[in-house]
Scaffold this motif. Structure first.
Motif, PDB file in Angstrom:
ATOM      1  N   HIS A 113     -10.486 -15.699  -3.882  1.00 45.79           N
ATOM      2  CA  HIS A 113     -11.438 -16.675  -4.412  1.00 45.79           C
ATOM      3  C   HIS A 113     -11.210 -18.067  -3.847  1.00 45.79           C
ATOM      4  N   ASP A 114     -10.041 -18.315  -3.289  1.00 45.21           N
ATOM      5  CA  ASP A 114      -9.761 -19.641  -2.737  1.00 45.21           C
ATOM      6  C   ASP A 114      -9.832 -19.669  -1.211  1.00 45.21           C
ATOM      7  N   GLY A 115     -10.442 -18.650  -0.601  1.00 47.91           N
ATOM      8  CA  GLY A 115     -10.675 -18.647   0.834  1.00 47.91           C
ATOM      9  C   GLY A 115      -9.525 -18.157   1.690  1.00 47.91           C
ATOM     10  N   GLN A 116      -8.489 -17.619   1.090  1.00 51.45           N
ATOM     11  CA  GLN A 116      -7.370 -17.060   1.853  1.00 51.45           C
ATOM     12  C   GLN A 116      -7.728 -15.636   2.283  1.00 51.45           C
ATOM     13  N   ILE A 117      -7.004 -15.142   3.259  1.00 48.95           N
ATOM     14  CA  ILE A 117      -7.144 -13.746   3.680  1.00 48.95           C
ATOM     15  C   ILE A 117      -5.796 -13.084   3.478  1.00 48.95           C
ATOM     16  N   LYS A 118      -5.819 -11.972   2.757  1.00 50.30           N
ATOM     17  CA  LYS A 118      -4.587 -11.211   2.508  1.00 50.30           C
ATOM     18  C   LYS A 118      -4.729  -9.837   3.152  1.00 50.30           C
ATOM     19  N   GLU A 119      -3.583  -9.337   3.602  1.00 49.51           N
ATOM     20  CA  GLU A 119      -3.572  -8.026   4.239  1.00 49.51           C
ATOM     21  C   GLU A 119      -2.307  -7.304   3.817  1.00 49.51           C
ATOM     22  N   VAL A 120      -2.433  -6.021   3.523  1.00 47.85           N
ATOM     23  CA  VAL A 120      -1.276  -5.266   3.066  1.00 47.85           C
ATOM     24  C   VAL A 120      -1.336  -3.832   3.598  1.00 47.85           C
ATOM     25  N   LEU A 121      -0.180  -3.374   4.079  1.00 51.71           N
ATOM     26  CA  LEU A 121      -0.027  -1.973   4.460  1.00 51.71           C
ATOM     27  C   LEU A 121       0.298  -1.180   3.204  1.00 51.71           C
ATOM     28  N   ILE A 122      -0.157   0.062   3.157  1.00 50.13           N
ATOM     29  CA  ILE A 122       0.040   0.903   1.977  1.00 50.13           C
ATOM     30  C   ILE A 122       1.032   2.019   2.300  1.00 50.13           C
ATOM     31  N   THR A 123       2.066   2.129   1.488  1.00 51.80           N
ATOM     32  CA  THR A 123       2.990   3.246   1.600  1.00 51.80           C
ATOM     33  C   THR A 123       2.242   4.493   1.111  1.00 51.80           C
ATOM     34  N   PRO A 124       2.147   5.525   1.936  1.00 51.29           N
ATOM     35  CA  PRO A 124       1.389   6.707   1.537  1.00 51.29           C
ATOM     36  C   PRO A 124       1.996   7.419   0.327  1.00 51.29           C
ATOM     37  N   ASP A 125       1.151   7.867  -0.558  1.00 53.03           N
ATOM     38  CA  ASP A 125       1.560   8.701  -1.673  1.00 53.03           C
ATOM     39  C   ASP A 125       1.922  10.075  -1.092  1.00 53.03           C
ATOM     40  N   ASP A 126       2.956  10.706  -1.606  1.00 55.56           N
ATOM     41  CA  ASP A 126       3.384  12.012  -1.085  1.00 55.56           C
ATOM     42  C   ASP A 126       2.255  13.033  -1.095  1.00 55.56           C
ATOM     43  N   GLU A 127       1.443  13.001  -2.137  1.00 61.20           N
ATOM     44  CA  GLU A 127       0.337  13.952  -2.254  1.00 61.20           C
ATOM     45  C   GLU A 127      -0.682  13.768  -1.133  1.00 61.20           C
ATOM     46  N   TRP A 128      -0.910  12.521  -0.720  1.00 53.98           N
ATOM     47  CA  TRP A 128      -1.856  12.267   0.367  1.00 53.98           C
ATOM     48  C   TRP A 128      -1.407  12.967   1.634  1.00 53.98           C
ATOM     49  N   LEU A 129      -0.129  12.818   1.962  1.00 55.29           N
ATOM     50  CA  LEU A 129       0.378  13.383   3.215  1.00 55.29           C
ATOM     51  C   LEU A 129       0.523  14.896   3.156  1.00 55.29           C
ATOM     52  N   HIS A 130       0.586  15.436   1.950  1.00 57.41           N
ATOM     53  CA  HIS A 130       0.666  16.893   1.796  1.00 57.41           C
ATOM     54  C   HIS A 130      -0.615  17.549   2.293  1.00 57.41           C
ATOM     55  N   ASP A 131      -1.752  16.873   2.026  1.00 59.81           N
ATOM     56  CA  ASP A 131      -3.049  17.466   2.345  1.00 59.81           C
ATOM     57  C   ASP A 131      -3.697  16.926   3.624  1.00 59.81           C
ATOM     58  N   HIS A 132      -3.286  15.725   4.071  1.00 59.64           N
ATOM     59  CA  HIS A 132      -3.960  15.075   5.194  1.00 59.64           C
ATOM     60  C   HIS A 132      -2.940  14.341   6.068  1.00 59.64           C
ATOM     61  N   GLU A 163     -12.790  11.703   8.551  1.00 61.33           N
ATOM     62  CA  GLU A 163     -12.668  12.146   7.165  1.00 61.33           C
ATOM     63  C   GLU A 163     -11.644  11.280   6.446  1.00 61.33           C
ATOM     64  N   PRO A 164     -12.072  10.082   5.999  1.00 59.88           N
ATOM     65  CA  PRO A 164     -11.118   9.193   5.326  1.00 59.88           C
ATOM     66  C   PRO A 164     -10.721   9.726   3.953  1.00 59.88           C
ATOM     67  N   HIS A 165      -9.416   9.830   3.735  1.00 61.29           N
ATOM     68  CA  HIS A 165      -8.923  10.323   2.450  1.00 61.29           C
ATOM     69  C   HIS A 165      -8.023   9.321   1.745  1.00 61.29           C
ATOM     70  N   PHE A 166      -7.285   8.525   2.525  1.00 64.62           N
ATOM     71  CA  PHE A 166      -6.410   7.551   1.878  1.00 64.62           C
ATOM     72  C   PHE A 166      -6.268   6.306   2.761  1.00 64.62           C
ATOM     73  N   PRO A 167      -5.932   5.178   2.149  1.00 67.97           N
ATOM     74  CA  PRO A 167      -5.841   3.923   2.897  1.00 67.97           C
ATOM     75  C   PRO A 167      -4.508   3.750   3.605  1.00 67.97           C
ATOM     76  N   LEU A 168      -4.570   3.090   4.757  1.00 64.32           N
ATOM     77  CA  LEU A 168      -3.373   2.678   5.468  1.00 64.32           C
ATOM     78  C   LEU A 168      -3.181   1.168   5.314  1.00 64.32           C
ATOM     79  N   LEU A 169      -4.312   0.464   5.190  1.00 61.27           N
ATOM     80  CA  LEU A 169      -4.286  -0.989   5.154  1.00 61.27           C
ATOM     81  C   LEU A 169      -5.514  -1.502   4.411  1.00 61.27           C
ATOM     82  N   PHE A 170      -5.318  -2.540   3.610  1.00 60.53           N
ATOM     83  CA  PHE A 170      -6.427  -3.272   2.994  1.00 60.53           C
ATOM     84  C   PHE A 170      -6.318  -4.728   3.423  1.00 60.53           C
ATOM     85  N   THR A 171      -7.464  -5.324   3.715  1.00 58.57           N
ATOM     86  CA  THR A 171      -7.563  -6.748   4.007  1.00 58.57           C
ATOM     87  C   THR A 171      -8.682  -7.291   3.138  1.00 58.57           C
TER      88      THR A 171
END
Length: 172
Positions: free
Chosen positions: A29-48, A17-25
């Motif tokens: 447009h120039d062929g690079q790969i980027k990856e970032v961890l996401i700091t959870p929003d307080d509301e996300w962790l309240h419910d899930h 049951e995906p509700h919020f992101p932990l990581l996006f990769t």
């Protein structure tokens, strides 16, 4: 030459049951790969909660190394000049993107389509092409950065991307 497509992958708080992101990769447009961890929003962790995942990401890592939604959205707004992104699991990725934007009361400025759509439009059977390259592991079992690398490699192998032009952009 048209710019490269944006391929995107994500890790959710839960596989069931995906509700919020932990990581996006994503690819750029120039062929690079980027990856970032996401700091959870307080509301996300309240419910899930954050369930165990293949990348072993936990709440502490996200708070220590993650970026706030507003920072990620600002980067996407300046770097991703597109109205379409392509994902292996577009339904899940779209939910995660929408929840990221929702933290700021915004709607995404792009849609997320299945990765097969991009390859089908170019007459390439993605799964057959990966098997021809010796890639037997299903894309869904690869880490997000490996997924993106695999997609870019298949596109390059089928002359759908001209990576030589990208190398020419570098200063001599």
């Amino acid at each position: 030459m048209a710019s490269l497509p944006i391929f995107i992958s994500a890790v959710a708080n839960s596989t069931d049951e995906p509700h919020f992101p932990l990581l996006f990769t994503w690819s750029t447009h120039d062929g690079q790969i980027k990856e970032v961890l996401i700091t959870p929003d307080d509301e996300w962790l309240h419910d899930h909660s954050i369930e165990p995942n293949l990348q072993n990401l936990d709440e502490q890592q996200l708070y220590e190394f993650g970026y706030e939604a507003q920072d990620i959205l600002a980067e996407w707004a300046t770097e991703l000049d597109t109205d379409t992104m392509y994902a292996i699991d577009p339904e899940t990725v779209e939910i995660l993107i929408e929840n990221l934007y929702d933290t700021k009361g915004l709607d995404p400025a792009f849609e997320v389509l299945p990765i097969e759509h991009w390859f089908d439009e170019r007459d390439v059977d993605l799964h057959a092409a990966r098997q021809e390259n010796g890639d037997e592991t299903p894309l869904s079992l690869l880490s997000p950065d490996e997924q993106i690398m695999s997609l870019l490699q298949v596109a390059a192998n089928h002359d759908l991307l001209d990576l030589s032009e990208l190398a020419q952009d570098e200063p001599l």
